[in-house]
Design a protein around this motif. Structure first.
Motif, mmCIF file in Angstrom:
data_model
loop_
_atom_site.group_PDB
_atom_site.id
_atom_site.type_symbol
_atom_site.label_atom_id
_atom_site.label_comp_id
_atom_site.label_asym_id
_atom_site.label_seq_id
_atom_site.Cartn_x
_atom_site.Cartn_y
_atom_site.Cartn_z
ATOM 1 N N TYR A 53 -2.876 105.491 2.641
ATOM 2 C CA TYR A 53 -1.378 105.502 3.002
ATOM 3 C C TYR A 53 -1.231 105.314 4.418
ATOM 4 C CZ TYR A 53 -1.618 110.379 4.217
ATOM 5 O OH TYR A 53 -1.971 111.326 4.822
ATOM 6 N N ARG A 54 -2.097 105.727 5.322
ATOM 7 C CA ARG A 54 -2.108 105.850 6.759
ATOM 8 C C ARG A 54 -2.095 104.368 7.362
ATOM 9 N NH1 ARG A 54 -4.952 110.629 9.556
ATOM 10 N NH2 ARG A 54 -3.497 110.034 11.205
ATOM 11 N N GLU A 56 -0.455 101.910 6.223
ATOM 12 C CA GLU A 56 0.767 101.467 6.523
ATOM 13 C C GLU A 56 1.511 101.981 7.917
ATOM 14 O OE1 GLU A 56 2.687 101.707 2.856
ATOM 15 O OE2 GLU A 56 0.835 100.721 1.517
ATOM 16 N N GLN A 57 1.170 102.996 8.170
ATOM 17 C CA GLN A 57 1.940 103.724 9.415
ATOM 18 C C GLN A 57 2.060 102.845 10.425
ATOM 19 O OE1 GLN A 57 -0.317 107.317 9.870
ATOM 20 N NE2 GLN A 57 -1.624 106.406 11.229
ATOM 21 N N LYS A 61 2.760 106.459 15.159
ATOM 22 C CA LYS A 61 3.280 107.226 14.437
ATOM 23 C C LYS A 61 2.347 108.223 13.778
ATOM 24 C CE LYS A 61 7.258 106.237 15.587
ATOM 25 N NZ LYS A 61 8.219 107.046 16.414
ATOM 26 N N GLN A 62 0.990 108.137 13.929
ATOM 27 C CA GLN A 62 0.005 108.844 13.298
ATOM 28 C C GLN A 62 0.255 110.309 12.997
ATOM 29 O OE1 GLN A 62 -0.731 106.871 15.896
ATOM 30 N NE2 GLN A 62 -1.641 105.072 14.682
ATOM 31 N N TYR A 65 3.977 110.568 10.570
ATOM 32 C CA TYR A 65 3.798 109.702 9.358
ATOM 33 C C TYR A 65 3.389 110.392 8.100
ATOM 34 C CZ TYR A 65 3.750 105.573 6.540
ATOM 35 O OH TYR A 65 4.129 104.630 5.444
ATOM 36 N N GLY A 66 4.191 110.199 7.032
ATOM 37 C CA GLY A 66 3.733 110.882 6.005
ATOM 38 C C GLY A 66 4.260 112.386 5.365
#
Length: 87
Positions: A53-54, A56-57, A61-62, A65-66
């Motif tokens: 999923y990371r 797509e960040q 925004k690490q 994000y999520g």
């Protein structure tokens, strides 16, 4: 200092796929026009850790994000409780 580059998810997945099939890093970088080998290294790390999923960040925004609303609600509740205790 160079500007950050936001690679599409398709490029990231293609790079991971190429590395998994044994294509050398330099060849992956040149074929997909990826600037830095450490970027590819990070994508591979996320893939191996199940953090796909990371990919797509957005750039920069690490860390945020999520985090879903549950996390934010829990934090808000703890902060409110902390204020009450202080009072």
């Amino acid at each position: 200092m160079r500007a950050r580059v936001d690679y599409p998810v398709e490029i990231k997945l293609k790079a991971i796929e190429m590395r998994l099939t044994g294509v050398p890093v330099k060849e992956v970088l040149s074929q997909l026009n990826i600037r830095n080998h450490t970027q590819l290294k990070m994508w591979m790390k996320w893939y191996r850790n199940g953090e796909v999923y990371r990919l797509e960040q957005p750039v920069g925004k690490q860390y945020a994000y999520g985090k879903d609303s549950h996390f934010e609600n829990e934090t808000s509740n703890l902060e409110a409780e902390n204020r009450q205790v202080k009072q």
